[in-house]
Design a protein around this motif. Structure first.
Motif, PDB file in Angstrom:
ATOM      1  N   UNK A   1       2.570  64.156 -68.087  1.00 28.81           N
ATOM      2  CA  UNK A   1       2.925  62.807 -67.656  1.00 28.81           C
ATOM      3  C   UNK A   1       4.417  62.643 -67.416  1.00 28.81           C
ATOM      4  N   UNK A   2       5.180  63.682 -67.743  1.00 31.80           N
ATOM      5  CA  UNK A   2       6.605  63.669 -67.423  1.00 31.80           C
ATOM      6  C   UNK A   2       7.094  65.106 -67.287  1.00 31.80           C
ATOM      7  N   UNK A   3       8.236  65.252 -66.635  1.00 33.80           N
ATOM      8  CA  UNK A   3       8.929  66.536 -66.561  1.00 33.80           C
ATOM      9  C   UNK A   3      10.381  66.279 -66.928  1.00 33.80           C
ATOM     10  N   UNK A   4      11.057  67.332 -67.388  1.00 31.45           N
ATOM     11  CA  UNK A   4      12.395  67.072 -67.904  1.00 31.45           C
ATOM     12  C   UNK A   4      13.185  68.369 -68.058  1.00 31.45           C
ATOM     13  N   UNK A   5      14.480  68.178 -68.153  1.00 31.46           N
ATOM     14  CA  UNK A   5      15.410  69.180 -68.659  1.00 31.46           C
ATOM     15  C   UNK A   5      16.308  68.452 -69.647  1.00 31.46           C
ATOM     16  N   UNK A   6      16.269  68.870 -70.906  1.00 35.08           N
ATOM     17  CA  UNK A   6      17.086  68.223 -71.931  1.00 35.08           C
ATOM     18  C   UNK A   6      17.968  69.281 -72.586  1.00 35.08           C
ATOM     19  N   UNK A   7      19.246  69.018 -72.569  1.00 35.84           N
ATOM     20  CA  UNK A   7      20.223  69.876 -73.247  1.00 35.84           C
ATOM     21  C   UNK A   7      20.518  69.271 -74.620  1.00 35.84           C
ATOM     22  N   UNK A   8      20.553  70.110 -75.626  1.00 36.04           N
ATOM     23  CA  UNK A   8      20.759  69.609 -76.982  1.00 36.04           C
ATOM     24  C   UNK A   8      22.026  68.761 -77.102  1.00 36.04           C
ATOM     25  N   UNK A   9      23.047  69.125 -76.367  1.00 30.91           N
ATOM     26  CA  UNK A   9      24.299  68.369 -76.438  1.00 30.91           C
ATOM     27  C   UNK A   9      24.125  66.936 -75.945  1.00 30.91           C
ATOM     28  N   UNK A  10      23.136  66.704 -75.086  1.00 30.84           N
ATOM     29  CA  UNK A  10      22.877  65.359 -74.564  1.00 30.84           C
ATOM     30  C   UNK A  10      21.878  64.590 -75.407  1.00 30.84           C
ATOM     31  N   UNK A  23      15.477  59.282 -65.487  1.00 32.34           N
ATOM     32  CA  UNK A  23      16.584  58.935 -66.350  1.00 32.34           C
ATOM     33  C   UNK A  23      17.528  60.136 -66.436  1.00 32.34           C
ATOM     34  N   UNK A  24      18.806  59.864 -66.487  1.00 30.73           N
ATOM     35  CA  UNK A  24      19.816  60.927 -66.455  1.00 30.73           C
ATOM     36  C   UNK A  24      20.864  60.657 -67.528  1.00 30.73           C
ATOM     37  N   UNK A  25      21.316  61.740 -68.169  1.00 31.04           N
ATOM     38  CA  UNK A  25      22.455  61.668 -69.083  1.00 31.04           C
ATOM     39  C   UNK A  25      23.089  63.047 -69.131  1.00 31.04           C
ATOM     40  N   UNK A  26      24.358  63.131 -68.752  1.00 34.60           N
ATOM     41  CA  UNK A  26      25.033  64.419 -68.734  1.00 34.60           C
ATOM     42  C   UNK A  26      24.310  65.386 -67.805  1.00 34.60           C
ATOM     43  N   UNK A  27      23.934  66.549 -68.319  1.00 33.12           N
ATOM     44  CA  UNK A  27      23.215  67.539 -67.519  1.00 33.12           C
ATOM     45  C   UNK A  27      21.693  67.455 -67.734  1.00 33.12           C
ATOM     46  N   UNK A  28      21.248  66.423 -68.426  1.00 32.87           N
ATOM     47  CA  UNK A  28      19.840  66.271 -68.756  1.00 32.87           C
ATOM     48  C   UNK A  28      19.186  65.205 -67.886  1.00 32.87           C
ATOM     49  N   UNK A  29      17.888  65.347 -67.689  1.00 34.59           N
ATOM     50  CA  UNK A  29      17.118  64.356 -66.939  1.00 34.59           C
ATOM     51  C   UNK A  29      15.672  64.335 -67.426  1.00 34.59           C
ATOM     52  N   UNK A  30      15.022  63.175 -67.245  1.00 34.15           N
ATOM     53  CA  UNK A  30      13.616  62.971 -67.630  1.00 34.15           C
ATOM     54  C   UNK A  30      12.948  62.222 -66.491  1.00 34.15           C
ATOM     55  N   UNK A  31      11.901  62.807 -65.917  1.00 36.05           N
ATOM     56  CA  UNK A  31      11.238  62.190 -64.758  1.00 36.05           C
ATOM     57  C   UNK A  31       9.778  61.890 -65.100  1.00 36.05           C
ATOM     58  N   UNK A  32       9.387  60.602 -65.171  1.00 38.56           N
ATOM     59  CA  UNK A  32       7.985  60.258 -65.412  1.00 38.56           C
ATOM     60  C   UNK A  32       7.130  60.589 -64.183  1.00 38.56           C
ATOM     61  N   UNK A  33       5.860  60.851 -64.422  1.00 37.65           N
ATOM     62  CA  UNK A  33       4.915  61.005 -63.317  1.00 37.65           C
ATOM     63  C   UNK A  33       4.848  59.697 -62.539  1.00 37.65           C
ATOM     64  N   UNK A  34       4.869  59.809 -61.216  1.00 38.62           N
ATOM     65  CA  UNK A  34       4.776  58.607 -60.381  1.00 38.62           C
ATOM     66  C   UNK A  34       3.300  58.290 -60.156  1.00 38.62           C
ATOM     67  N   UNK A  35       2.763  57.370 -60.947  1.00 44.20           N
ATOM     68  CA  UNK A  35       1.384  56.913 -60.797  1.00 44.20           C
ATOM     69  C   UNK A  35       1.359  55.431 -61.129  1.00 44.20           C
ATOM     70  N   UNK A  36       0.698  54.652 -60.284  1.00 44.64           N
ATOM     71  CA  UNK A  36       0.745  53.198 -60.409  1.00 44.64           C
ATOM     72  C   UNK A  36       0.160  52.699 -61.721  1.00 44.64           C
ATOM     73  N   UNK A  37      -0.779  53.443 -62.311  1.00 45.76           N
ATOM     74  CA  UNK A  37      -1.452  52.955 -63.515  1.00 45.76           C
ATOM     75  C   UNK A  37      -0.783  53.435 -64.804  1.00 45.76           C
ATOM     76  N   UNK A  38       0.363  54.092 -64.673  1.00 46.30           N
ATOM     77  CA  UNK A  38       1.129  54.502 -65.842  1.00 46.30           C
ATOM     78  C   UNK A  38       2.380  53.639 -65.968  1.00 46.30           C
ATOM     79  N   UNK A  49      20.091  58.089 -80.511  1.00 49.06           N
ATOM     80  CA  UNK A  49      19.204  58.748 -79.576  1.00 49.06           C
ATOM     81  C   UNK A  49      18.239  57.772 -78.931  1.00 49.06           C
ATOM     82  N   UNK A  50      17.318  58.333 -78.106  1.00 46.33           N
ATOM     83  CA  UNK A  50      16.375  57.510 -77.361  1.00 46.33           C
ATOM     84  C   UNK A  50      15.000  58.176 -77.389  1.00 46.33           C
ATOM     85  N   UNK A  51      13.993  57.413 -76.954  1.00 51.48           N
ATOM     86  CA  UNK A  51      12.635  57.934 -76.846  1.00 51.48           C
ATOM     87  C   UNK A  51      12.085  57.564 -75.483  1.00 51.48           C
ATOM     88  N   UNK A  52      11.740  58.571 -74.675  1.00 48.07           N
ATOM     89  CA  UNK A  52      11.076  58.341 -73.400  1.00 48.07           C
ATOM     90  C   UNK A  52       9.575  58.345 -73.650  1.00 48.07           C
TER      91      UNK A  52
END
Length: 490
Positions: A1-10, A23-38, A49-52
């Motif tokens: 339901x998502x794809x990402x690259x997360x660097x520990x420093x971020x 969502x982007x921070x530093x060299x990290x990113x988090x991309x949710x699946x594009x689906x209308x019902x999600x 920190x944060x929670x996606x």
């Protein structure tokens, strides 16, 4: 339901922002699946920190994937439904993840495979596990949590799910057909406030027929049915069943002739060499055409009949034996050695049936690429528990499913067909027309042969036999699909 690259420093940062589709921070990113019902949210984490969080946007029990970022630690967790796989790989200080294995292609090595996963695939001894074909790449199984720190990536399995071990007797006056009718329609109707245009995968069998009945009763704004149509006499009978069911429910139907899109056919993902999961579904070429029609009709989600066989299985969980598997004469020495390990590192008993979860991993990612969310209501946890308690006589031969179709006013040819559809002819067509030439290529140059997973002498004998045999051994499809898939990612 998502794809990402997360660097520990971020991971300790709270300065995330939305940029186009992620969502982007530093060299990290988090991309949710594009689906209308999600729905996707970035929430404050515990402490810093944060929670996606990506989850189904509906009432009741929901599927979700969460990515919790804390200082020097990343936690990825999955829900009970297992709708979409999530593959993970750690590279230095970075954790990569995606529901699409091909997204991780830069980190996949065709010469660094997991022997027991390869042996499972070649011998059809499939197991639900964090193992994937690729060494160092892991699947996040249902209810599991992956923890990534400077020390590396660890997969934490959950406790085994609790199940009803034996069927129970029915209370006096209880009609299981009526109970099932209300329960399944209730599960489907949970999506009514979220999705307006929905599709139903309709084969013409009892499983998808019952899902179609509940979808029609749930009151969606627009419902389309889609499915693969077999050839020959079986296909003509299947077409008649589909027409009777669709007309009865007042739906609009699109049927795709499966014989025009057999395995390895020109124009398909495998013939074109496009990157794809090497362990993907045999009939991906045909289902890709179906999925294209689902997208063209604007369906936001698709209901499937997945899991109907599993919930109707008449066995006790206290005395279960795995079915015997056919021997594969062309296994190489490395695969034969790894067969002793196929039952290692298995995920604990899940909430949903294991074969259904494994089928989701093969079938569902292609829908996600199109922004369509697949749902299998027959294996919703409430349905699974109901079916586990149901006396065997109501599950034998799918008796309850068939009785519900009869009560809905459908004829016996729909409720209990004497010649149900199957894919045997489609498999044979693909192997004979397109698979055997690929096998010739393997005899000249093959990753599986070079790595010791396939014996070239035995494979050559199988090729010679297949040329003159009335039916090509369908086990060859497993080997060919794995070889072609590995080449696409190499």
């Amino acid at each position: 339901m998502l794809s990402f690259r997360v660097r520990l420093a971020d991971a300790r940062s709270a300065a995330w922002y939305w940029d186009t589709d992620r969502w982007v921070s530093g060299q990290s990113w988090i991309r949710p699946v594009h689906a209308a019902v999600l729905e996707a949210e970035l929430l404050p984490g515990y402490g810093s920190g944060v929670c996606a969080l990506v989850r189904e946007d509906k009432g009741g029990d929901v599927e979700f994937t969460s990515l919790l970022l804390r200082p020097e630690e990343v936690q990825v967790s999955a829900g009970v439904f297992g709708t979409a796989p999530l593959y993970l790989v750690a590279v230095g200080e970075d954790l990569y993840g995606s529901w699409d294995l091909a997204d991780l292609r830069p980190h996949l090595r065709a010469d660094r495979l997991n022997p027991r996963a390869v042996a499972r695939t070649l011998s059809r001894r499939h197991r639900y596990s964090s193992d994937t074909l690729f060494d160092g790449v892991y699947r996040l199984t249902e209810r599991a949590t992956a923890v990534f720190t400077a020390e590396g990536l660890t997969i934490l399995y959950p406790e085994p799910a609790q199940h009803v071990l034996e069927p129970r007797g029915l209370r006096a006056g209880v009609d299981p057909v009526d109970t099932f009718d209300g329960l399944l329609t209730e599960v489907v109707a949970e999506w009514r406030s979220t999705a307006n245009c929905v599709g139903v995968e309709l084969s013409g069998g009892a499983d998808s027929g019952n899902v179609a009945l509940s979808t029609a009763a749930a009151g969606f704004g627009s419902v389309h049915t889609f499915g693969l149509l077999m050839g020959g006499r079986i296909g003509r009978l299947q077409q008649d069943r589909r027409r009777l069911l669709v007309d009865h429910l007042g739906m609009r139907d699109t049927a795709v002739p499966a014989m025009q899109h057999p395995p390895f056919a020109p124009g398909g993902v495998r013939e074109r060499g496009l990157p794809h999961d090497p362990a993907g579904a045999f009939y991906q070429e045909a289902f890709d055409v179906v999925r294209g029609h689902v997208a063209a009709h604007g369906c936001e989600m698709i209901f499937t009949g997945g899991g109907g066989d599993e919930v109707n299985a008449c066995h006790s969980r206290t005395d279960v034996e795995l079915p015997a598997v056919a021997p594969v004469p062309w296994l190489g020495s490395k695969a034969i050695e790894a067969l002793a390990q196929v039952d290692e590192n298995l995920a604990p008993i899940p909430v949903l049936p294991v074969p259904t979860l494994m089928a989701f991993g093969l079938h569902n990612p292609a829908y996600l690429r199109l922004g369509i969310w697949p749902v299998a209501p027959l294996v919703h946890p409430r349905i699974v528990r109901f079916m586990e308690q149901l006396p065997h006589e109501h599950k034998q031969g799918k008796a309850m499913f068939r009785n519900r179709l009869r009560r809905a006013g459908l004829p016996e040819s729909v409720a209990a067909p004497t010649e149900p559809e199957n894919f045997f002819a489609v498999m044979e067509s693909g192997l004979r027309s397109y698979g055997l030439p690929l096998l010739d290529d393997m005899l000249c140059e093959s990753l599986l042969v070079d790595l010791g997973y396939v014996d070239p002498v035995a494979l050559a004998r199988a090729r010679e036999y297949a040329e003159r045999a009335p039916v090509v051994p369908d086990l060859l499809c497993d080997t060919l699909a794995l070889e072609v898939g590995l080449r696409s990612l190499a």
